[in-house]
Design a protein around this motif. Structure first.
Motif, PDB file in Angstrom:
ATOM      1  N   ASN A 113      -6.289  -6.393 -10.505  1.00 49.98           N
ATOM      2  CA  ASN A 113      -6.442  -6.405  -9.113  1.00 49.98           C
ATOM      3  C   ASN A 113      -5.106  -6.008  -8.643  1.00 49.98           C
ATOM      4  N   HIS A 114      -5.151  -5.339  -7.460  1.00 48.17           N
ATOM      5  CA  HIS A 114      -3.926  -4.883  -6.920  1.00 48.17           C
ATOM      6  C   HIS A 114      -2.821  -5.855  -6.419  1.00 48.17           C
ATOM      7  N   LEU A 115      -3.400  -7.070  -6.017  1.00 50.43           N
ATOM      8  CA  LEU A 115      -2.776  -8.180  -5.740  1.00 50.43           C
ATOM      9  C   LEU A 115      -2.034  -8.651  -6.870  1.00 50.43           C
ATOM     10  N   GLY A 117      -1.147  -7.074  -9.305  1.00 46.69           N
ATOM     11  CA  GLY A 117      -0.104  -6.089  -9.592  1.00 46.69           C
ATOM     12  C   GLY A 117       1.206  -6.312  -8.975  1.00 46.69           C
ATOM     13  N   HIS A 118       1.052  -6.600  -7.691  1.00 44.61           N
ATOM     14  CA  HIS A 118       2.153  -7.009  -6.888  1.00 44.61           C
ATOM     15  C   HIS A 118       3.082  -8.130  -7.614  1.00 44.61           C
ATOM     16  N   ILE A 119       2.408  -9.164  -8.025  1.00 47.58           N
ATOM     17  CA  ILE A 119       2.976 -10.208  -8.588  1.00 47.58           C
ATOM     18  C   ILE A 119       3.596  -9.865  -9.879  1.00 47.58           C
ATOM     19  N   VAL A 170       2.964  -9.974   0.487  1.00 45.56           N
ATOM     20  CA  VAL A 170       3.094  -9.582   2.117  1.00 45.56           C
ATOM     21  C   VAL A 170       3.212  -7.916   2.038  1.00 45.56           C
ATOM     22  N   SER A 171       1.938  -7.638   2.344  1.00 45.63           N
ATOM     23  CA  SER A 171       2.043  -6.038   2.461  1.00 45.63           C
ATOM     24  C   SER A 171       1.495  -5.643   3.426  1.00 45.63           C
ATOM     25  N   GLY A 172       0.843  -4.152   3.668  1.00 47.83           N
ATOM     26  CA  GLY A 172       0.230  -3.695   4.661  1.00 47.83           C
ATOM     27  C   GLY A 172      -1.152  -4.129   4.814  1.00 47.83           C
ATOM     28  N   THR A 389       6.971  -1.691  -2.964  1.00 50.21           N
ATOM     29  CA  THR A 389       5.902  -0.994  -2.406  1.00 50.21           C
ATOM     30  C   THR A 389       4.782  -0.609  -3.549  1.00 50.21           C
ATOM     31  N   ASP A 390       3.694   0.198  -3.146  1.00 51.45           N
ATOM     32  CA  ASP A 390       2.903   0.412  -4.221  1.00 51.45           C
ATOM     33  C   ASP A 390       3.308   1.163  -5.314  1.00 51.45           C
ATOM     34  N   ASN A 391       2.846   0.888  -6.449  1.00 49.19           N
ATOM     35  CA  ASN A 391       3.340   1.600  -7.761  1.00 49.19           C
ATOM     36  C   ASN A 391       2.605   1.384  -8.970  1.00 49.19           C
TER      37      ASN A 391
END
Ligand code: KG4
Ligand code: ZN
Length: 423
Positions: A113-115, A117-119, A170-172, A389-391
Motif C-alpha cells: 500500500n502506497h501509504l 510505503g510513506h510510513i 500528508v501528501s498530494g 516525496t514518492d520513491n
C-alpha cells in the motif's frame, strides 16, 4: 531468502521509481524519474499522460536501480510493487511489469500500500541510521561478524521499534493519521483521522495554480512564504461535524475516497477545501488575478518564460500582498495539521510521531512540528527530503516484513485505486 534483497517499484502517480533495499534497512539504490515537466503546463497530473510516461520510463528506471545497486536480476529475493491507492492506469504499469519480472525470475511478488510505503520511508531511515551507528570498526574477522551482526541488528531494531507511533501521512493525495503498531516483526495500522475533502498537498497545489505559480505548488509556496507576513490574513478552520458528513459515507473527492469516517473522532478530521475557497475569495476581492496571470506567463507559459524559473524570479513577480497571502495560507495549513496531530497524540498517549509524504518536505512544517514535539518531550521523525516525496525505497522497505512472513501477492494482483490502509 538469502540476502533479503528486494526490488521496489512505484508508479502510483507522477513518479516512476525503482529501488533495491536489503532486509528493509539498507538502501542499495533509489532511482526516481519525475514527470513534473510533462504535467507542469496543465497545472496538475493528467492521468493518461502519466500512464504513457510510466510506460516509457519503467524499463530504464529498473535497469538503473539494479546497476546502481551493483546487483543482477538473479540476486533478487522478491519484487515489491505499489498496488494502490493511486491512478489506475499508472499503478497498472508498475504492477504488470513487476508481475512479469517476478514470474520470469520465479521469485515472490509483494503488494504494498502506497501509504504504508510513506510510513516505512521513516522506519527505513531510522534503521539505516542505527545500523550506521552500530557499524563495528573494520577488523580481521569482519566477514563472519558481519553476517552474525545482521541477525543481532534485527533483534535490537525490533526492541527500538517496539513502540507504537502516530503517523501523519500528508501528501498530494492524502492527509491521514494512523496509529502504527509493531506486531511480531510486522506492522498493523489503525486509521485515527483523515481529510474529509482535499488533501493538504492538493490545497498547496491548487492555491499555487490560482496564484500563477508552478506545479507542484508545495515547493513554490514553501520557498516564497518566508518573504510574507504569516499573520496578515486570518484564515480559520471550522470544527468538522462527522455526522453531517454524508452519514459517515466516504466523500466523493479525489483525496478522500477510501474509508468511512463516521467512527472517527471529529477532532482528528481535516478539511482543506475551505481554505482553498477562502484564498480564491481573497484573490477576487483584492483583484490579484491579473497579477497571477501575468506571473504565470512570465514564469511558465509565456514566450519569454525561462526553462527553469527560479525562486528569485518568482519573488520578483510577487507584491507584498501576494506574499502575505502565501505566508498566511501556509501558516494556517500547518497550524491545523499540528493542532490535530498533537490532539490525537495526546488522546492516544503516543510518545512517538512520524510525519511523512510530500508535504513533510516543507521547511515551516518541519520547524514547527520539531519545536512542538520538543516542548512535549516526544520523539518525532521525518524522512529525508529525497524520501518524503514518492520513491520506491519505501515500497521495498515496507515489503521486508511481508517477505519474512511469506505474505505474497497472487498472480491475479490488480491495481486498487482506492486501496485503504488499516481499519
Ligand atoms: O508524496 P507525494 O510525492 O505524492 C503523493 O503521494 O501525493 O506528494 C506530493 C505533494 C504535492 O501536493 C506537493 O505540492 C507537495 O507534496 N509538496 C510540498 C512540498 N514538496 C512537495 N508541500 C509543501 N511544501 C513542500 N516543500
Ligand atoms: Zn505519495
Amino acid at each position: 531468502m538469502s540476502n533479503g534483497l528486494i526490488l521496489g517499484i512505484e508508479s502510483s502517480c507522477d513518479e516512476t521509481a525503482a529501488a533495491v533495499v536489503e532486509r528493509g534497512a539498507r538502501t542499495l539504490s533509489s532511482v526516481v524519474a519525475s514527470q513534473i515537466s510533462t504535467h507542469a503546463r496543465y497545472g496538475g497530473v493528467v492521468p493518461e499522460l502519466a500512464s504513457r510516461e510510466h510506460l516509457r520510463a519503467i524499463v530504464p528506471v529498473v535497469r538503473a536501480a539494479l546497476a546502481q545497486a551493483g546487483i543482477a536480476l538473479d540476486d533478487l529475493d522478491a519484487i515489491a510493487v505499489t498496488s494502490g491507492p493511486g491512478l489506475a492506469g499508472a499503478l497498472l504499469v508498475g504492477i504488470t511489469y513487476a508481475k512479469a519480472m517476478a514470474y520470469a525470475q520465479n521469485i515472490p511478488l509483494i503488494a504494498v500500500n502506497h501509504l504504508e510505503g510513506h510510513i516505512h520511508a521513516v522506519l527505513l531511515e531510522e534503521r539505516q541510521k542505527r545500523l550506521a551507528a552500530e557499524e563495528p570498526e573494520p577488523q580481521v574477522l569482519r566477514l563472519p561478524f558481519t553476517s552474525l551482526r545482521v541477525a543481532q541488528d534485527d533483534s535490537s531494531i525490533g526492541d527500538m521499534e517496539a513502540e507504537p507511533a502516530l503517523a501523519l501521512v500528508v501528501s498530494g493525495g492524502h492527509t491521514h493519521l494512523y496509529l502504527a503498531r509493531p506486531a511480531h516483526g510486522s506492522w498493523t495500522y489503525s486509521l485515527v483521522g483523515r481529510t474529509v475533502d482535499d488533501a493538504a498537498g492538493e490545497a498547496y497545489d491548487k492555491v499555487a495554480k490560482l496564484l500563477g505559480l508552478g506545479y507542484p505548488g508545495g515547493p513554490w509556496i514553501d520557498a516564497l512564504a518566508q518573504y510574507g507576513n504569516p499573520h496578515a490574513v486570518p484564515f480559520s478552520f471550522a470544527q468538522i461535524k462527522t455526522k453531517l458528513h454524508l452519514g459517515g459515507k466516504p466523500p466523493r473527492t479525489k483525496a478522500a475516497k477510501t474509508a468511512p469516517i463516521a467512527h472517527l473522532d471529529p477532532r482528528f478530521l481535516f478539511s482543506f477545501s475551505g481554505i482553498k475557497t477562502a484564498v480564491l475569495h481573497y484573490v477576487e476581492l483584492h483583484n490579484l488575478r491579473p497579477e497571477a496571470e501575468a506571473r504565470r506567463d512570465a514564469l511558465f507559459t509565456g514566450p519569454d518564460a525561462p526553462a527553469n524559473p527560479t525562486v528569485e524570479a518568482a519573488l520578483a513577480t510577487c507584491d507584498p500582498q501576494t506574499l502575505d497571502l502565501i505566508a498566511s495560507f501556509q501558516r494556517a495549513v500547518i497550524g491545523d495539521l499540528m493542532k490535530k496531530t498533537f490532539a490525537a497524540q495526546e488522546s492516544l498517549g503516543a510518545i512517538r510521531i512520524l510525519v511523512t509524504g510530500g508535504v513533510a518536505a516543507n521547511r515551516e512544517l518541519r520547524a514547527r512540528f520539531t519545536a512542538e514535539a520538543a516542548r512535549r518531550n516526544l520523539r518525532l521523525a521525518f524522512p529525508t527530503l529525497a524520501l518524503s516525496t514518492d520513491n520506491a525505497a519505501m515500497i521495498a522497505a515496507a515489503a521486508w516484513p511481508r517477505l519474512q512472513a511469506g505474505e505474497f501477492a497472487p498472480s491475479s494482483l490488480s491495481a486498487d485505486p482506492s486501496l485503504a490502509l488499516g481499519r
